[in-house]
Design an enzyme around this catalytic site. Structure first.
Site, PDB file in Angstrom:
ATOM      1  N   ASP A  38       0.719  -1.374  -0.055  1.00 47.92           N
ATOM      2  CA  ASP A  38      -0.181  -0.008   0.352  1.00 47.92           C
ATOM      3  C   ASP A  38       0.769   1.565   0.469  1.00 47.92           C
ATOM      4  O   ASP A  38       2.113   1.023   0.392  1.00 47.92           O
ATOM      5  CB  ASP A  38      -1.190  -0.097   1.199  1.00 47.92           C
ATOM      6  CG  ASP A  38      -1.994   0.799   0.781  1.00 47.92           C
ATOM      7  OD1 ASP A  38      -2.413   1.556  -0.174  1.00 47.92           O
ATOM      8  OD2 ASP A  38      -2.580   1.178   2.089  1.00 47.92           O
ATOM      9  N   GLY A  39       0.743   2.398  -0.431  1.00 47.45           N
ATOM     10  CA  GLY A  39       0.988   3.248  -0.379  1.00 47.45           C
ATOM     11  C   GLY A  39       1.574   4.297  -1.972  1.00 47.45           C
ATOM     12  O   GLY A  39       1.982   5.069  -1.740  1.00 47.45           O
ATOM     13  N   ARG A  51      -1.097   9.498 -10.017  1.00 50.36           N
ATOM     14  CA  ARG A  51      -1.248   8.477  -9.026  1.00 50.36           C
ATOM     15  C   ARG A  51      -0.339   7.069 -10.077  1.00 50.36           C
ATOM     16  O   ARG A  51       0.467   6.434  -9.221  1.00 50.36           O
ATOM     17  CB  ARG A  51      -2.041   7.857  -8.676  1.00 50.36           C
ATOM     18  CG  ARG A  51      -2.839   8.813  -7.217  1.00 50.36           C
ATOM     19  CD  ARG A  51      -4.228   8.212  -7.084  1.00 50.36           C
ATOM     20  NE  ARG A  51      -4.395   6.832  -6.852  1.00 50.36           N
ATOM     21  CZ  ARG A  51      -4.383   7.128  -5.694  1.00 50.36           C
ATOM     22  NH1 ARG A  51      -3.657   7.708  -4.373  1.00 50.36           N
ATOM     23  NH2 ARG A  51      -4.287   5.557  -5.414  1.00 50.36           N
ATOM     24  N   HIS A  55       2.119   3.424  -8.977  1.00 44.87           N
ATOM     25  CA  HIS A  55       2.118   2.402  -9.543  1.00 44.87           C
ATOM     26  C   HIS A  55       3.043   1.460 -10.703  1.00 44.87           C
ATOM     27  O   HIS A  55       3.431   0.057  -9.796  1.00 44.87           O
ATOM     28  CB  HIS A  55       1.010   1.914 -10.036  1.00 44.87           C
ATOM     29  CG  HIS A  55      -0.333   2.598  -8.985  1.00 44.87           C
ATOM     30  ND1 HIS A  55      -0.641   1.855  -7.837  1.00 44.87           N
ATOM     31  CD2 HIS A  55      -1.646   3.042  -9.583  1.00 44.87           C
ATOM     32  CE1 HIS A  55      -1.935   1.945  -7.412  1.00 44.87           C
ATOM     33  NE2 HIS A  55      -2.193   2.707  -8.164  1.00 44.87           N
ATOM     34  N   THR A  84     -11.102  -6.444  -4.440  1.00 47.24           N
ATOM     35  CA  THR A  84     -12.204  -6.208  -5.040  1.00 47.24           C
ATOM     36  C   THR A  84     -12.565  -4.588  -4.647  1.00 47.24           C
ATOM     37  O   THR A  84     -14.097  -5.266  -5.814  1.00 47.24           O
ATOM     38  CB  THR A  84     -13.603  -7.846  -4.391  1.00 47.24           C
ATOM     39  OG1 THR A  84     -12.963  -7.165  -3.275  1.00 47.24           O
ATOM     40  CG2 THR A  84     -12.599  -8.979  -4.816  1.00 47.24           C
ATOM     41  N   TRP A  87     -12.359  -1.768  -7.886  1.00 44.78           N
ATOM     42  CA  TRP A  87     -12.951  -1.210  -9.479  1.00 44.78           C
ATOM     43  C   TRP A  87     -13.416  -0.012  -8.640  1.00 44.78           C
ATOM     44  O   TRP A  87     -14.013   0.789  -9.958  1.00 44.78           O
ATOM     45  CB  TRP A  87     -13.747  -2.322  -8.959  1.00 44.78           C
ATOM     46  CG  TRP A  87     -13.639  -3.513  -9.946  1.00 44.78           C
ATOM     47  CD1 TRP A  87     -13.302  -4.653  -8.728  1.00 44.78           C
ATOM     48  CD2 TRP A  87     -12.390  -3.801 -11.179  1.00 44.78           C
ATOM     49  NE1 TRP A  87     -12.701  -5.722  -9.626  1.00 44.78           N
ATOM     50  CE2 TRP A  87     -12.471  -4.981 -11.159  1.00 44.78           C
ATOM     51  CE3 TRP A  87     -12.310  -3.413 -11.911  1.00 44.78           C
ATOM     52  CZ2 TRP A  87     -11.712  -5.731 -11.653  1.00 44.78           C
ATOM     53  CZ3 TRP A  87     -11.591  -4.353 -13.195  1.00 44.78           C
ATOM     54  CH2 TRP A  87     -11.339  -5.456 -12.470  1.00 44.78           C
ATOM     55  N   LEU A 149      10.677 -21.000  -4.667  1.00 46.84           N
ATOM     56  CA  LEU A 149       9.297 -19.845  -4.293  1.00 46.84           C
ATOM     57  C   LEU A 149       7.901 -19.495  -4.498  1.00 46.84           C
ATOM     58  O   LEU A 149       7.767 -20.076  -6.771  1.00 46.84           O
ATOM     59  CB  LEU A 149      10.025 -18.273  -4.444  1.00 46.84           C
ATOM     60  CG  LEU A 149       8.706 -17.165  -4.097  1.00 46.84           C
ATOM     61  CD1 LEU A 149       8.756 -17.049  -2.295  1.00 46.84           C
ATOM     62  CD2 LEU A 149       9.743 -16.400  -4.466  1.00 46.84           C
ATOM     63  N   ARG A 206       2.243  -4.886   6.439  1.00 47.08           N
ATOM     64  CA  ARG A 206       1.107  -3.985   5.131  1.00 47.08           C
ATOM     65  C   ARG A 206       2.672  -1.867   5.689  1.00 47.08           C
ATOM     66  O   ARG A 206       3.121  -2.590   6.815  1.00 47.08           O
ATOM     67  CB  ARG A 206      -0.011  -4.001   5.795  1.00 47.08           C
ATOM     68  CG  ARG A 206      -0.774  -2.549   5.063  1.00 47.08           C
ATOM     69  CD  ARG A 206      -2.103  -2.251   5.636  1.00 47.08           C
ATOM     70  NE  ARG A 206      -2.704  -1.284   4.449  1.00 47.08           N
ATOM     71  CZ  ARG A 206      -3.821  -1.065   3.513  1.00 47.08           C
ATOM     72  NH1 ARG A 206      -4.842  -2.324   4.290  1.00 47.08           N
ATOM     73  NH2 ARG A 206      -4.803  -0.625   3.574  1.00 47.08           N
ATOM     74  N   SER A 214      -8.411  -4.270   5.186  1.00 46.91           N
ATOM     75  CA  SER A 214      -8.525  -3.632   3.890  1.00 46.91           C
ATOM     76  C   SER A 214      -9.508  -5.371   2.734  1.00 46.91           C
ATOM     77  O   SER A 214      -8.613  -5.648   1.426  1.00 46.91           O
ATOM     78  CB  SER A 214      -8.058  -2.761   2.977  1.00 46.91           C
ATOM     79  OG  SER A 214      -7.378  -2.217   3.172  1.00 46.91           O
TER      80      SER A 214
END
Ligand code: IPE
Ligand code: IPE
Ligand code: MG
Length: 258
Positions: A38-39, A51, A55, A84, A87, A149, A206, A214
């Site tokens: 997150d972030g 934004r 990503h 989910t 969206w 892994l 997190r 979440s």
């Protein structure tokens, strides 16, 4: 296998980092690490970038985290990439995120194969754009015989929906006589979840300072150790990951016992 980690700290730090890795490997490492990455948006905002730039930067951290997990001998790494509920975000942001698996696997799949990593996915495939699904399925197919892994992407994943679907499957099997009431226990119920082939996470990380789940793995995290950091996902580096593992190694897990 030769150490494939490319250090992303400056090289002067590399020997101390290597030492830390070797030291951590002397104690048991978690079998399954799950990360709520997150972030990304806040990372971009801080830099006056859109934004989606966050990503994109976050994707690079996925690669480095995977390689370090592999080097540490962690067997399963689950990365929460899209919920989910995500969206609800602006269309252009969702579209961009849905392009990332192609971009990530397009450049990184050979390296994953070379490192014996097996790619898996949990989440609802039906709603994914075809191009996203194809990229993931190709990676799953091409790595299915690897036994290193397990890199498990939670993509369009939501834990409550997963549990409801599991209950529906249970009801169905019950009605068809495949499942008897007395045979339904925790282990059997787990086999109806999307994570059926994976052990429960030992450690949940997190980033970004949010202290919540979440809708992530509500069933599976019942006895996991939690580690939160204010660091934003694109800034999450080897030192942070090692810190989380070190903290885990100091925890005393009791599972209700003494
Ligand atoms: C995590 O970063 C990535 C996804 C949820 C897809 P965010 O996009 O949630 O970043 P913040 O939390 O807004 O900073
Ligand atoms: C959780 O992050 C989902 C992923 C990291 C994929 P969010 O940014 O969507 O969570 P909330 O909205 O802050 O709870
Ligand atoms: Mg967020």
């Amino acid at each position: 296998m030769l150490n494939k980690i490319r250090l992303w700290k400056n090289q002067n730090n590399s020997s101390t980092l290597r030492d830390k890795i070797e030291k951590i490997k002397e104690l048991p490492v978690p079998d399954h690490v799950a990360i709520i990455m997150d972030g990304n948006g806040r990372w971009a905002k801080k830099r006056a970038l859109p934004r989606i730039a966050g990503h994109h930067e976050g994707m690079k951290v996925v690669r480095k985290t995977t390689m370090l997990a592999n080097d540490l001998g962690i067997k399963n790494l689950t990365l929460y990439a899209f919920s989910t509920e995500n969206w609800k975000r602006p269309k252009n942001e969702v579209e961009y995120i849905m392009k990332l698996p192609e971009e990530f696997l397009g450049t990184f799949l050979p390296e994953l194969i070379e490192n014996n990593v097996q790619v898996k996915m949990i989440g609802y495939k039906d709603q994914l754009p075809l191009h996203t699904l194809k990229a993931i399925e190709k990676a799953i197919e091409q790595t299915k015989n690897n036994n290193g892994l397990i890199l498990n992407f939670a993509l369009n994943y939501g834990s409550r929906a997963e549990i409801i679907d599991a209950v529906k499957k249970v009801l169905n099997d019950y009605q068809r006589g495949i499942l008897k009431e007395e045979d339904l226990d925790e282990e059997r119920f787990s086999s109806y979840l999307m994570t059926s082939s994976l052990p429960d996470p030992d450690l949940l990380i997190r980033t970004s300072g949010e202290i919540r789940l979440s809708n992530f793995m509500l069933w599976q995290l019942a006895y996991s150790e939690f580690w939160f950091t204010d660091v934003l996902w694109p800034d999450f580096d080897e030192e942070h990951f090692l810190k989380a593992i070190e903290a885990f190694q100091k925890r005393q897990r009791r599972f209700g016992g003494l």
